[in-house]
Design a protein around this motif. Sequence first.
Motif, PDB file in Angstrom:
ATOM      1  N   ASN A  24      27.638   3.302  -1.833  1.00  0.00           N
ATOM      2  CA  ASN A  24      28.390   4.556  -1.855  1.00  0.00           C
ATOM      3  C   ASN A  24      27.441   5.756  -1.895  1.00  0.00           C
ATOM      4  N   LEU A  28      26.880   8.649   1.098  1.00  0.00           N
ATOM      5  CA  LEU A  28      27.129  10.076   0.907  1.00  0.00           C
ATOM      6  C   LEU A  28      25.880  10.923   1.137  1.00  0.00           C
ATOM      7  N   VAL A  34      31.235  13.171   5.475  1.00  0.00           N
ATOM      8  CA  VAL A  34      31.934  14.103   4.609  1.00  0.00           C
ATOM      9  C   VAL A  34      32.391  13.393   3.342  1.00  0.00           C
ATOM     10  N   ASP A  35      33.000  12.215   3.500  1.00  0.00           N
ATOM     11  CA  ASP A  35      33.548  11.503   2.355  1.00  0.00           C
ATOM     12  C   ASP A  35      33.779  10.049   2.714  1.00  0.00           C
ATOM     13  N   VAL A  37      36.670   6.970   2.078  1.00  0.00           N
ATOM     14  CA  VAL A  37      38.097   6.883   1.769  1.00  0.00           C
ATOM     15  C   VAL A  37      38.505   5.434   1.535  1.00  0.00           C
ATOM     16  N   ASN A  54      32.473   5.253  -8.474  1.00  0.00           N
ATOM     17  CA  ASN A  54      31.685   5.416  -7.254  1.00  0.00           C
ATOM     18  C   ASN A  54      31.705   4.209  -6.333  1.00  0.00           C
TER      19      ASN A  54
END
Length: 116
Positions: A24, A28, A34-35, A37, A54
Motif C-alpha cells: 500500500n 501511494l 491518486v488512491d 480503492v 493501510n
Amino acid sequence: MAVTTSNKFGQISVSDDAVMMVANHATLECYGVVDLVSRRLTDSLAHLFRATPNTKGVRMTSDEHNIFIDLFVILKSGVAQQAVVESLKRTVTYSVEYFTGMRVKEVVVYVVGIRV
C-alpha cells in the motif's frame, strides 16, 4: 496467515497485513497514483472495522515460496497509464521482496478509475 521463510538467522514470519501495508505504501508513493480503492462493498465494510487501516486496495495471496499481489488503483488524469502500471509493478515487487526476503511472483494492477 503469515508469509514464512528461513535463512541463516532462523525462521522468519511476516503477517499478511504487514506485507499489504508495505505494498500500500509503495503504491501511494508512485507518481500518477491518486488512491487505492476497495474492490467490493464488503471489502469497504471490512476496512471500516479493521484494526489495520493501510491495507485498502491491496489483496495478497501466497503459497510456499511466492507472493501474489493485486492492486486496485485510481490514477491521475493525463498520465501514461501503461507507464504508471509498469512502474507500480516494479516498485511494489522490489519493496515487498526487500521487506520479506521472499519472491513476488506476480503483481496485477487494476485501474478502477481516473481522477482529475
